[in-house]
Design a protein around this motif. Structure first.
Motif, PDB file in Angstrom:
ATOM      1  N   LYS A  82       0.840  -1.211   0.000  1.00  0.00           N
ATOM      2  CA  LYS A  82       0.000   0.000   0.000  1.00  0.00           C
ATOM      3  C   LYS A  82       0.871   1.255   0.000  1.00  0.00           C
ATOM      4  O   LYS A  82       0.573   2.235  -0.699  1.00  0.00           O
ATOM      5  N   LEU A  83       1.957   1.227   0.783  1.00  0.00           N
ATOM      6  CA  LEU A  83       2.890   2.362   0.809  1.00  0.00           C
ATOM      7  C   LEU A  83       3.512   2.578  -0.567  1.00  0.00           C
ATOM      8  O   LEU A  83       3.700   3.719  -1.013  1.00  0.00           O
ATOM      9  N   GLU A  84       3.833   1.476  -1.245  1.00  0.00           N
ATOM     10  CA  GLU A  84       4.390   1.581  -2.605  1.00  0.00           C
ATOM     11  C   GLU A  84       3.356   2.162  -3.562  1.00  0.00           C
ATOM     12  O   GLU A  84       3.676   2.999  -4.419  1.00  0.00           O
ATOM     13  N   ALA A  85       2.103   1.732  -3.416  1.00  0.00           N
ATOM     14  CA  ALA A  85       1.049   2.148  -4.344  1.00  0.00           C
ATOM     15  C   ALA A  85       0.748   3.642  -4.239  1.00  0.00           C
ATOM     16  O   ALA A  85       0.416   4.280  -5.247  1.00  0.00           O
ATOM     17  N   VAL A  86       0.867   4.228  -3.035  1.00  0.00           N
ATOM     18  CA  VAL A  86       0.584   5.659  -2.874  1.00  0.00           C
ATOM     19  C   VAL A  86       1.845   6.503  -3.037  1.00  0.00           C
ATOM     20  O   VAL A  86       1.801   7.728  -2.891  1.00  0.00           O
ATOM     21  N   GLY A  87       2.976   5.863  -3.345  1.00  0.00           N
ATOM     22  CA  GLY A  87       4.192   6.603  -3.662  1.00  0.00           C
ATOM     23  C   GLY A  87       5.067   6.980  -2.485  1.00  0.00           C
ATOM     24  O   GLY A  87       5.984   7.788  -2.635  1.00  0.00           O
ATOM     25  N   LEU A  88       4.830   6.389  -1.307  1.00  0.00           N
ATOM     26  CA  LEU A  88       5.638   6.737  -0.138  1.00  0.00           C
ATOM     27  C   LEU A  88       6.889   5.868  -0.001  1.00  0.00           C
ATOM     28  O   LEU A  88       7.856   6.268   0.654  1.00  0.00           O
ATOM     29  N   VAL A  89       6.881   4.689  -0.602  1.00  0.00           N
ATOM     30  CA  VAL A  89       8.014   3.760  -0.477  1.00  0.00           C
ATOM     31  C   VAL A  89       8.276   3.090  -1.827  1.00  0.00           C
ATOM     32  O   VAL A  89       7.337   2.781  -2.571  1.00  0.00           O
ATOM     33  N   LYS A  90       9.559   2.896  -2.122  1.00  0.00           N
ATOM     34  CA  LYS A  90       9.960   2.051  -3.249  1.00  0.00           C
ATOM     35  C   LYS A  90      10.825   0.922  -2.699  1.00  0.00           C
ATOM     36  O   LYS A  90      11.667   1.147  -1.825  1.00  0.00           O
ATOM     37  N   THR A  91      10.630  -0.286  -3.229  1.00  0.00           N
ATOM     38  CA  THR A  91      11.351  -1.466  -2.741  1.00  0.00           C
ATOM     39  C   THR A  91      12.272  -1.993  -3.830  1.00  0.00           C
ATOM     40  O   THR A  91      11.857  -2.144  -4.981  1.00  0.00           O
ATOM     41  N   TYR A  92      13.518  -2.253  -3.451  1.00  0.00           N
ATOM     42  CA  TYR A  92      14.519  -2.780  -4.381  1.00  0.00           C
ATOM     43  C   TYR A  92      15.142  -4.043  -3.797  1.00  0.00           C
ATOM     44  O   TYR A  92      15.166  -4.231  -2.576  1.00  0.00           O
ATOM     45  N   LEU A  93      15.659  -4.879  -4.666  1.00  0.00           N
ATOM     46  CA  LEU A  93      16.442  -6.049  -4.247  1.00  0.00           C
ATOM     47  C   LEU A  93      17.879  -5.830  -4.660  1.00  0.00           C
ATOM     48  O   LEU A  93      18.164  -5.509  -5.810  1.00  0.00           O
ATOM     49  N   GLY A  94      18.796  -5.959  -3.700  1.00  0.00           N
ATOM     50  CA  GLY A  94      20.210  -5.763  -3.983  1.00  0.00           C
ATOM     51  C   GLY A  94      21.031  -6.935  -3.484  1.00  0.00           C
ATOM     52  O   GLY A  94      20.498  -7.906  -2.926  1.00  0.00           O
ATOM     53  N   ASP A  95      22.353  -6.854  -3.703  1.00  0.00           N
ATOM     54  CA  ASP A  95      23.262  -7.912  -3.267  1.00  0.00           C
ATOM     55  C   ASP A  95      24.344  -7.320  -2.388  1.00  0.00           C
ATOM     56  O   ASP A  95      24.862  -6.231  -2.668  1.00  0.00           O
ATOM     57  N   ASN A  96      24.684  -8.037  -1.331  1.00  0.00           N
ATOM     58  CA  ASN A  96      25.766  -7.671  -0.434  1.00  0.00           C
ATOM     59  C   ASN A  96      26.795  -8.787  -0.443  1.00  0.00           C
ATOM     60  O   ASN A  96      26.424  -9.963  -0.359  1.00  0.00           O
ATOM     61  N   PRO A  97      28.100  -8.459  -0.567  1.00  0.00           N
ATOM     62  CA  PRO A  97      29.124  -9.507  -0.654  1.00  0.00           C
ATOM     63  C   PRO A  97      29.097 -10.504   0.498  1.00  0.00           C
ATOM     64  O   PRO A  97      29.413 -11.689   0.305  1.00  0.00           O
ATOM     65  N   ARG A  98      28.703 -10.047   1.674  1.00  0.00           N
ATOM     66  CA  ARG A  98      28.712 -10.940   2.842  1.00  0.00           C
ATOM     67  C   ARG A  98      27.336 -11.475   3.177  1.00  0.00           C
ATOM     68  O   ARG A  98      27.200 -12.601   3.644  1.00  0.00           O
ATOM     69  N   LEU A  99      26.310 -10.660   2.949  1.00  0.00           N
ATOM     70  CA  LEU A  99      24.965 -11.057   3.379  1.00  0.00           C
ATOM     71  C   LEU A  99      24.135 -11.672   2.262  1.00  0.00           C
ATOM     72  O   LEU A  99      23.093 -12.266   2.526  1.00  0.00           O
ATOM     73  N   GLY A 100      24.565 -11.495   1.029  1.00  0.00           N
ATOM     74  CA  GLY A 100      23.789 -12.011  -0.097  1.00  0.00           C
ATOM     75  C   GLY A 100      22.666 -11.066  -0.450  1.00  0.00           C
ATOM     76  O   GLY A 100      22.826  -9.841  -0.444  1.00  0.00           O
ATOM     77  N   SER A 101      21.487 -11.592  -0.744  1.00  0.00           N
ATOM     78  CA  SER A 101      20.350 -10.779  -1.166  1.00  0.00           C
ATOM     79  C   SER A 101      19.855  -9.909  -0.008  1.00  0.00           C
ATOM     80  O   SER A 101      19.706 -10.389   1.122  1.00  0.00           O
ATOM     81  N   ILE A 102      19.612  -8.638  -0.292  1.00  0.00           N
ATOM     82  CA  ILE A 102      19.088  -7.726   0.726  1.00  0.00           C
ATOM     83  C   ILE A 102      17.920  -6.935   0.139  1.00  0.00           C
ATOM     84  O   ILE A 102      17.845  -6.720  -1.071  1.00  0.00           O
ATOM     85  N   ILE A 103      16.997  -6.537   1.012  1.00  0.00           N
ATOM     86  CA  ILE A 103      15.897  -5.671   0.611  1.00  0.00           C
ATOM     87  C   ILE A 103      16.287  -4.230   0.916  1.00  0.00           C
ATOM     88  O   ILE A 103      16.780  -3.928   2.010  1.00  0.00           O
ATOM     89  N   ILE A 104      16.083  -3.349  -0.054  1.00  0.00           N
ATOM     90  CA  ILE A 104      16.407  -1.926   0.130  1.00  0.00           C
ATOM     91  C   ILE A 104      15.121  -1.127   0.003  1.00  0.00           C
ATOM     92  O   ILE A 104      14.429  -1.212  -1.020  1.00  0.00           O
ATOM     93  N   PHE A 105      14.803  -0.374   1.041  1.00  0.00           N
ATOM     94  CA  PHE A 105      13.630   0.495   1.020  1.00  0.00           C
ATOM     95  C   PHE A 105      14.074   1.936   0.804  1.00  0.00           C
ATOM     96  O   PHE A 105      14.953   2.437   1.515  1.00  0.00           O
TER      97      PHE A 105
END
Length: 328
Positions: A82-105
Motif C-alpha cells: 500500500k505504501l508503494e502504491a501511494v508513492g511513499l516507499v519504493k522497494t529494491y532487491l540488492g546484493d551484499n558480498p557478505r549477506l547475499g540478497s538484501i531488501i532496500i527500502f
C-alpha cells in the motif's frame, strides 16, 4: 509485488527522511485511511532506520521489524504494498558480498496537502474510503485560512525596482558567479522567493506572444522554457509582445526553431540601450524643468541656460557640456 517469508532476510533503508509536524498531520489524516495504521507505523519506523554508512552488523532483519510492529510478515508486506502504491516507499532487491540478497527500502518525502489533493488517484481513493462528508471536512481543514479583508485590499508593497538599482546587463542576464551559485546551492523545492518587480513590471499576454512566434515556426514550449528571461527583457526595455517578436525574428536564421536569448539580449542592448538612455536623460531633465517651474523669476543667465537646454537633444546637450569642460 515483492513479498518475503524469511524472517532472517536483511533489509536496509537507503535514504534519510525527516517527518515534520505538518508531515505527521498529513500522514495521519490523509494517508492513513489509504495505508492503514500499520502502514503508517511501518513508514515512521523505516524513517528512523536510516544509516548512511552501514556495516554488515548494521543491517537489520525482517524479524526485528516484526518485533517492533508486533505483527506477521504477511501483514507487513501487505502494508508495504500500500505504501508503494501511494508513492511513499519504493522497494529494491540488492546484493551484499557478505549477506547475499538484501531488501532496500527508499522512502519518499510526505507530500503537502495541495499536491495530495491535486493527485486525483489519491484524493478519489480518499473520498471512497472516508465518504463525501468526511472528505469535504478534510478539504476545509487543509484549505489555507486567509484574512477575508485581503480580497478587497490594495497591494501597496514596494517592488524590487522601486527600492533597488541594478545595472541593465545584470537585470537581464545574471553574471556567471550568480548562475553558478544557483547550481551549487540546492534549493528547497517547497519554498519560493516571491519578488514583485515594482513599477517596471508589465503584464505579458503569453498566449498572444506564442501565437506571434508560431508564425515564424517557434513552438510554444520554446517560449515557456525562456519565460523568465523574456519577462526580464520585456520589462527592462518596456517591450510589448509584437516588439519582442520583431526583435526575436531579427535574430533567427533559416530553419531556426529556437530562441537564441543571448543574441536577442545583445540585439536589444545594441538597438534599445541608447534609446533607453535617451529616455532616462529626458525624464531627468523633465523632472528638473518641473521643479524649476516652481521658481517665479530667473535672471538673464538662467533664462539663457534653459533656452540652451531646450534647444538641444538631451545627449547632444550633455556632450556639449563635456566638450566645454575639456576646452577649459
Amino acid at each position: 509485488m515483492y513479498s518475503c517469508t524469511n524472517p532472517k532476510q536483511p533489509f536496509y533503508v537507503a535514504n534519510n527522511v525527516t517527518i515534520t509536524a505538518d508531515g505527521q498531520k498529513i500522514l495521519s489524516r490523509l494517508y492513513q485511511p489509504l495505508i492503514g495504521h500499520l502502514g503508517m507505523s511501518i513508514y515512521i519506523t523505516l524513517a528512523n532506520e536510516f544509516n548512511s554508512l552501514p556495516l554488515s552488523i548494521d543491517y537489520k532483519v525482517l524479524y526485528q521489524l516484526q518485533e517492533q510492529l508486533d505483527c506477521g510478515l504477511k501483514d507487513i508486506f501487505d502494508s508495504i504494498h500500500k505504501l508503494e502504491a501511494v508513492g511513499l516507499v519504493k522497494t529494491y532487491l540488492g546484493d551484499n558480498p557478505r549477506l547475499g540478497s538484501i531488501i532496500i527500502f527508499k522512502l519518499s518525502e510526505i507530500t503537502n496537502a495541495q499536491e495530495f489533493f491535486s493527485t486525483f488517484l489519491l484524493s478519489s481513493l480518499l473520498q471512497e474510503k472516508v465518504g463525501i462528508v468526511a472528505f469535504d471536512n478534510l478539504v476545509k481543514d487543509f484549505t489555507p485560512s486567509i484574512f477575508q479583508g485581503l480580497n478587497d485590499a490594495q497591494d501597496v508593497s514596494s517592488g524590487f525596482f522601486d527600492v533597488f538599482k541594478l545595472t541593465g546587463d545584470h537585470a537581464i542576464e545574471p553574471t556567471k558567479e550568480v548562475m553558478d551559485a544557483k547550481k551549487v546551492i540546492a534549493a528547497d523545492s517547497n519554498s519560493k522567493v516571491d519578488i514583485k518587480m515594482g513599477k517596471m513590471i508589465q503584464k505579458i499576454d503569453w498566449q498572444f506572444l506564442e501565437d506571434l512566434l508560431l508564425k515564424y515556426h517557434i513552438p510554444a514550449n520554446e517560449v515557456d522554457s525562456h519565460r523568465t528571461e523574456i519577462a526580464q527583457l520585456m520589462t527592462f526595455y518596456q517591450l510589448g509582445e509584437q516588439d519582442f517578436t520583431k526583435l526575436a525574428t531579427m535574430c533567427l536564421h533559416a530553419g531556426d526553431k529556437k530562441l537564441d536569448m543571448k543574441l536577442i539580449q545583445r540585439m536589444a542592448h545594441n538597438q534599445l540601450g541608447q534609446q533607453k538612455l535617451v529616455h532616462t536623460v529626458e525624464q531627468q531633465l523633465s523632472e528638473t524643468k518641473s521643479e524649476d517651474s516652481l521658481i517665479p523669476d530667473f535672471d538673464n543667465d538662467e533664462k539663457k541656460l534653459l533656452d540652451d537646454v531646450n534647444s538641444n537633444q538631451p545627449l547632444d546637450y550633455l556632450y556639449k557640456i563635456k566638450e566645454k569642460k575639456v576646452d577649459m
